[in-house]
Structures are given as structure tokens and as C-alpha cells.
Design an enzyme around this catalytic site. Structure first.
Site, PDB file in Angstrom:
ATOM      1  N   LYS A 118       0.858  -1.187   0.000  1.00 16.16           N
ATOM      2  CA  LYS A 118       0.000   0.000   0.000  1.00 16.16           C
ATOM      3  C   LYS A 118       0.886   1.225   0.000  1.00 16.16           C
ATOM      4  O   LYS A 118       2.023   1.178   0.490  1.00 16.16           O
ATOM      5  CB  LYS A 118      -0.901   0.015   1.246  1.00 16.16           C
ATOM      6  CG  LYS A 118      -2.161   0.807   1.067  1.00 16.16           C
ATOM      7  CD  LYS A 118      -3.228   0.038   0.302  1.00 16.16           C
ATOM      8  CE  LYS A 118      -4.492   0.833   0.134  1.00 16.16           C
ATOM      9  NZ  LYS A 118      -5.577   0.005  -0.424  1.00 16.16           N
TER      10      LYS A 118
HETATM   11  P1  NAD Z   1     -13.698   7.389  -2.593  1.00 20.68           P
HETATM   12  O1  NAD Z   1     -12.771   8.488  -2.252  1.00 20.68           O
HETATM   13  O2  NAD Z   1     -14.129   7.162  -3.999  1.00 20.68           O
HETATM   14  O3  NAD Z   1     -15.054   7.525  -1.732  1.00 20.68           O
HETATM   15  C1  NAD Z   1     -15.085   7.670  -0.349  1.00 20.68           C
HETATM   16  C2  NAD Z   1     -16.503   8.111  -0.004  1.00 20.68           C
HETATM   17  O4  NAD Z   1     -16.662   8.140   1.409  1.00 20.68           O
HETATM   18  C3  NAD Z   1     -16.865   9.504  -0.499  1.00 20.68           C
HETATM   19  O5  NAD Z   1     -18.226   9.496  -0.914  1.00 20.68           O
HETATM   20  C4  NAD Z   1     -16.720  10.376   0.755  1.00 20.68           C
HETATM   21  O6  NAD Z   1     -17.470  11.568   0.696  1.00 20.68           O
HETATM   22  C5  NAD Z   1     -17.249   9.404   1.765  1.00 20.68           C
HETATM   23  N1  NAD Z   1     -16.920   9.675   3.168  1.00 20.68           N
HETATM   24  C6  NAD Z   1     -15.724   9.973   3.718  1.00 20.68           C
HETATM   25  N2  NAD Z   1     -15.853  10.124   5.048  1.00 20.68           N
HETATM   26  C7  NAD Z   1     -17.167   9.890   5.332  1.00 20.68           C
HETATM   27  C8  NAD Z   1     -17.931   9.870   6.506  1.00 20.68           C
HETATM   28  N3  NAD Z   1     -17.375  10.118   7.689  1.00 20.68           N
HETATM   29  N4  NAD Z   1     -19.243   9.569   6.427  1.00 20.68           N
HETATM   30  C9  NAD Z   1     -19.833   9.312   5.250  1.00 20.68           C
HETATM   31  N5  NAD Z   1     -19.149   9.298   4.096  1.00 20.68           N
HETATM   32  C10 NAD Z   1     -17.845   9.589   4.131  1.00 20.68           C
HETATM   33  O7  NAD Z   1     -13.016   6.081  -1.982  1.00 20.68           O
HETATM   34  P2  NAD Z   1     -13.327   4.575  -2.373  1.00 20.68           P
HETATM   35  O8  NAD Z   1     -12.397   4.160  -3.441  1.00 20.68           O
HETATM   36  O9  NAD Z   1     -14.790   4.393  -2.543  1.00 20.68           O
HETATM   37  O10 NAD Z   1     -12.824   3.830  -1.037  1.00 20.68           O
HETATM   38  C11 NAD Z   1     -13.625   3.741   0.113  1.00 20.68           C
HETATM   39  C12 NAD Z   1     -13.052   2.663   1.016  1.00 20.68           C
HETATM   40  O11 NAD Z   1     -13.004   1.429   0.296  1.00 20.68           O
HETATM   41  C13 NAD Z   1     -11.628   2.903   1.525  1.00 20.68           C
HETATM   42  O12 NAD Z   1     -11.504   2.314   2.794  1.00 20.68           O
HETATM   43  C14 NAD Z   1     -10.774   2.113   0.515  1.00 20.68           C
HETATM   44  O13 NAD Z   1      -9.512   1.745   1.059  1.00 20.68           O
HETATM   45  C15 NAD Z   1     -11.669   0.918   0.308  1.00 20.68           C
HETATM   46  N6  NAD Z   1     -11.425   0.160  -0.915  1.00 20.68           N
HETATM   47  C16 NAD Z   1     -11.459   0.786  -2.135  1.00 20.68           C
HETATM   48  C17 NAD Z   1     -11.263   0.018  -3.290  1.00 20.68           C
HETATM   49  C18 NAD Z   1     -11.375   0.616  -4.664  1.00 20.68           C
HETATM   50  O14 NAD Z   1     -11.271  -0.148  -5.648  1.00 20.68           O
HETATM   51  N7  NAD Z   1     -11.602   1.906  -4.806  1.00 20.68           N
HETATM   52  C19 NAD Z   1     -10.971  -1.350  -3.189  1.00 20.68           C
HETATM   53  C20 NAD Z   1     -10.968  -1.941  -1.921  1.00 20.68           C
HETATM   54  C21 NAD Z   1     -11.191  -1.168  -0.809  1.00 20.68           C
END
Ligand code: NAD
Length: 428
Positions: A118
Site C-alpha cells: 500500500k
Molecule cells: P472514494 O474516495 O471514492 O469515496 C469515499 C466516499 O466516502 C466519499 O463518498 C466520501 O465523501 C465518503 N466519506 C468519507 N468520510 C465519510 C464519513 N465520515 N461519512 C460518510 N461518508 C464519508 O473512496 P473509495 O475508493 O470508494 O474507497 C472507500 C473505502 O473502500 C476505503 O476504505 C478504501 O480503502 C476501500 N477500498 C477501495 C477500493 C477501490 O477499488 N476503490 C478497493 C478496496 C477497498
């Protein structure tokens, strides 16, 4: 309370919110179950390599700023390291360590030939121009160049990074190695060697995990009420796909607020608004709630898909869902987990539920290396097969050992990596 007791309780709380300690606690539980040799346990628990770099960047106003960047490679016994890069003001080394280890276990569970890594850059993308973001990305890439490569370590997008970030990384790496090396990152734009289906893959995996878990609980889609925290790549796509499959999505949130409709939201309308306006708080066709109330809504399924440490010892008693599907990495602390288990709440753990992203990243890497690209139907069918098989393996392991899905997922993941280690032997 004595001063000593206050200090001890503060440190227990700090430990609860430290993602690496949370990972280590689950790791230890599974290692004890497997009666893992203490030496192998130490090897698998310890990150293989940690790089911290200073990233000097010329800002738009002519000043020079120095940002901090990390890349942690937790383990590469099963193949090149794989894992996203996040840009956020509060990224810290223990967080990146935990996320790297989770990638090792995730790749092992879904049976793809990668280890875990990461990366993170401490910065606030909302306060940076596109040009500044590009310069940070390129300099960070150049600084970690020595440990990157299609056979060494393959980054992907994570929080606040996207296809454009991956294109810059790919270009910077390619300029250094004097050839176009598309397979050095995944999550690229389609036209640069990206894979069809990658953008939706994590959300699709969350939908599949939810569906498979609900089957084991005897719940049908049309009678299932879902609350989704976060509306980004994981939560937004997950909510849209769950809605399309007939689930009643009652609530979605972003960092600015929560929308709610007890009859079910018109999810495509919410997402269309979000794509246009970039934030949920002005959406007029639903009730608005403060974010602090969202997790406690009455529902069948809660999908935390925003960030870590959302379900904690402080709010776990107020959670009313029967099933939690962890779209985000580390949304539930270990202390909260124990309480959920006592209450019989089923948790599909992050290292299984959100593994759809890395699975299609693997497909992208394979396609780049073949120079031959699959249709979206093929990608989705292979993802479906991988997620369903992995869910069933974890579920069967849980039943056989009478443990939670989380513990079963760790048991499976650790056992596979430990077996590889024993077969490869100790290099001396
Ligand atoms: P992103 O930046 O696209 O979206 C994050 C979302 O969470 C946004 O809508 C943001 O406004 C919202 N958010 C942040 N803090 C918040 C809160 N306190 N309450 C409500 N909403 C809140 O990120 P993502 O890619 O969707 O990733 C989200 C999670 O999933 C992270 O933990 C990431 O590590 C994990 N993840 C992502 C992927 C991927 O392919 N993108 C894969 C596996 C895991």
C-alpha cells in the site's frame, strides 16, 4: 480513576483506532487457531519493506513544499506486491502498514498470485491544483521507482486517487525504463491498457458478497433494507448495483451528509445528482440526516464503504443491522467486532467483501501482459466466479471451525501464505 488508569484507558482507546494493531489482533487470532510456528508467525506479521520518501514539489505560487510519501510492501511470497495509493492529510505509516497487510490476506483469499502493498502521500487533494497533484504523483513515483515494476509491485487507485493518477504513474515509470510499461499500475484509463469493469469491480464485489451472505441467512432482495455509508467508487457503485438487483437502499452518505428514505431511495437519481453536484447535501428528493445518525438506522444490511474505524466500541451497541458488509478497509475495530459477534450480527470482512477491486486489477495486469483485452461480460463473469467461490470457501471454513466469517477469512489467508512459505523454504 487514578492517573495510571486514565493513561491505560487512553492507550487502550488509541490501540483500538490503530489500524495495524487492529490487523495484528485478527492475525494473532487466526495464527493461534492454526497453531502457527512462532517463527513463521513473526515473518508473516512483519512488513517486508517500508519506504518513506520526501517529495519536494514546486507549487503554483512559486514556493517549494515538501510532502511525505510511503510505500509499504507487506509480503511478496505469493507474487508481486499489489495495493493502492491514497492521498490524504492524515495518512500515517501504521495505516499504510495495515492496509498493505490486508492486501496480502485479500489476494490470498481470492487466490490471485500477488502479495500485499500500500502507498500513501500526506496531502490534501482538495487544496491542490491539478498541476500540483500531477507533480506530487510524478515525484513520488520517481522516489519509489526502485521497488516498483510489473514483476515487483503494482499500485492501484485508492482514496483520492483515480485513473488519471495511475496514468501519471504509468507514464513516469515508463519514461524511466524507456518503454511503455502498462502493467506497472492497474485502474488505468481504458485507452491506456485499463480493463473493462475495473471501475465498478469493488462495488460489484460488495454486491455479490451481500447477495451470497443474505442467501445463507434466508433473506430475499426485495425484503432487504440496505444502508450504505460513502458514495465513492465502492459505496456509490455498490449502492447502484444493489438497487439494480432489487434491494431497498434506504440511505447513502458522503462526507457532507446523509440522505434517507424509509421506502427506499431512487439510487440512480441520487448518483446522477452526485456526479453533477459533487456532494449530497443539496439533494431534494429525500430526508437529510447528520452522518452520526446513519450507522444506527434500522436496516437489514449496513455497508460501511467510506473509511476505517467507523464501527467502534463507542457506537457498536447502537448498530441495528443484522448483516454488515465491509466495503471499506478496516471500518470495524477489533473491540466492536467482538461485541457484534456476541450479538450474532454477521460481518462479511473487508478482506473478502471488497476484494472485487484487486481481482479485476489482477485481470487488468494479465490483459496488459498478454496485450489482449477481454469483453466486459468476460471480466464480470470471472469476477462473479471468483467472489462466489471465495465467499463459499470462507463460509465453509467458518462453519467447519465454528468461527466468524472474519476469523475464517484470516485462517484461510494465513494458511495459504504460510504453506507457500514452508514450500519455498527459508532463504539464507
Ligand atoms: P472514494 O474516495 O471514492 O469515496 C469515499 C466516499 O466516502 C466519499 O463518498 C466520501 O465523501 C465518503 N466519506 C468519507 N468520510 C465519510 C464519513 N465520515 N461519512 C460518510 N461518508 C464519508 O473512496 P473509495 O475508493 O470508494 O474507497 C472507500 C473505502 O473502500 C476505503 O476504505 C478504501 O480503502 C476501500 N477500498 C477501495 C477500493 C477501490 O477499488 N476503490 C478497493 C478496496 C477497498
Amino acid at each position: 480513576m487514578s492517573d495510571g488508569a486514565v493513561v491505560a484507558s487512553a492507550s487502550v482507546q488509541k490501540d483500538e483506532f490503530n489500524p495495524f494493531k487492529a490487523m495484528a489482533r485478527r492475525f494473532d487470532g487466526a495464527a493461534n487457531h492454526l497453531e502457527l510456528d512462532p517463527g513463521i508467525r513473526e515473518v508473516l506479521r512483519t512488513p517486508d519493506r517500508e519506504l518513506t520518501v520526501a517529495i519536494p514539489v514546486l507549487m503554483d505560487d512559486g514556493s517549494l513544499s515538501v510532502f511525505r510519501g510511503y510505500r509499504v510492501q507487506h509480503n511478496f511470497l505469493r507474487g508481486p506486491c499489489k495495493g493502492g495509493i491514497r492521498f490524504a492529510p492524515d495518512v500515517h505509516l501504521d495505516e499504510v502498514r495495515a492496509l498493505a497487510a490486508w492486501m496480502t490476506w485479500k489476494c490470498s483469499i481470492v487466490g490471485i498470485p500477488f502479495g500485499g502493498a500500500k502507498g500513501g502521500v500526506v496531502c490534501d487533494p482538495r487544496k491542490l491544483s491539478l498541476g500540483e497533484l500531477e507533480r506530487i504523483t510524478r515525484r513520488y513515483t520517481a522516489s519509489i521507482m526502485d521497488i516498483l515494476g510489473p514483476d515487483r509491485d503494482v499500485p492501484a487507485p485508492d482514496v483520492n486517487t483515480n485513473e488519471q493518477t495511475m496514468a501519471w504513474i504509468m507514464d513516469t515509470y515508463s519514461m524511466h525504463v524507456r518503454r511503455t510499461a502498462t502493467a506497472v499500475v492497474t485502474g488505468k484509463p481504458l485507452i491506456l491498457g485499463g480493463s473493462k469493469g475495473r471501475l465498478e469491480a469493488t462495488g460489484r464485489g460488495v454486491m455479490i458478497s451481500t447477495r451470497e451472505a443474505l442467501k445463507t441467512m434466508g433473506l430475499r432482495p426485495e425484503e432487504t433494507r440496505v444502508v450504505v455509508q460513502g458514495s465513492g467508487n465502492v459505496g456509490g457503485v455498490g449502492a447502484e448495483l444493489l438497487h439494480r438487483e432489487g434491494y431497498k437502499v434506504l440511505s447513502i452518505s458522503d462526507m457532507y451528509g446523509t440522505v434517507y428514505n424509509d421506502k427506499g431511495l431512487d439510487v440512480p437519481a441520487v448518483m446522477a445528482w452526485l456526479r453533477e453536484q459533487k456532494r449530497l447535501d443539496g439533494f431534494s428528493e429525500a430526508e437529510h440526516l447528520p452522518n452520526s445518525e446513519q450507522l444506527t438506522l434500522e436496516c437489514d444490511v449496513l455497508v460501511p464503504a467510506a473509511t476505517e474505524n467507523q464501527i467502534t466500541s463507542k457506537n457498536v451497541d447502537t448498530i441495528r443491522a443484522r448483516l454488515i458488509v465491509e466495503g471499506a478497509n478496516g471500518p470495524t475495530t477489533a473491540a466492536a467486532d467482538e461485541k457484534l459477534e456476541e450479538r450474532g450480527v454477521v460481518v462479511v470482512p473487508d478482506i473478502l467483501a471488497n476484494a472485487g477491486g484487486v481481482t479485476v486489477s489482477y485481470f487488468e495486469w494479465v490483459q496488459d501482459r498478454m496485450g489482449y483485452f477481454w469483453t466486459e461480460d468476460i471480466v464480470n463473469a470471472r469476477l462473479e466466479q471468483t467472489m462466489v467461490n471465495s465467499f463459499n470457501e470462507v463460509h465453509t471454513t467458518a462453519k467447519q471451525n465454528n468461527v466468524s466469517l472474519r476469523k475464517a477469512a484470516y485462517i484461510l489467508a494465513l494458511d495459504r501464505v504460510a504453506t507457500v512459505y514452508r514450500l519455498r523454504g527459508i532463504f539464507a
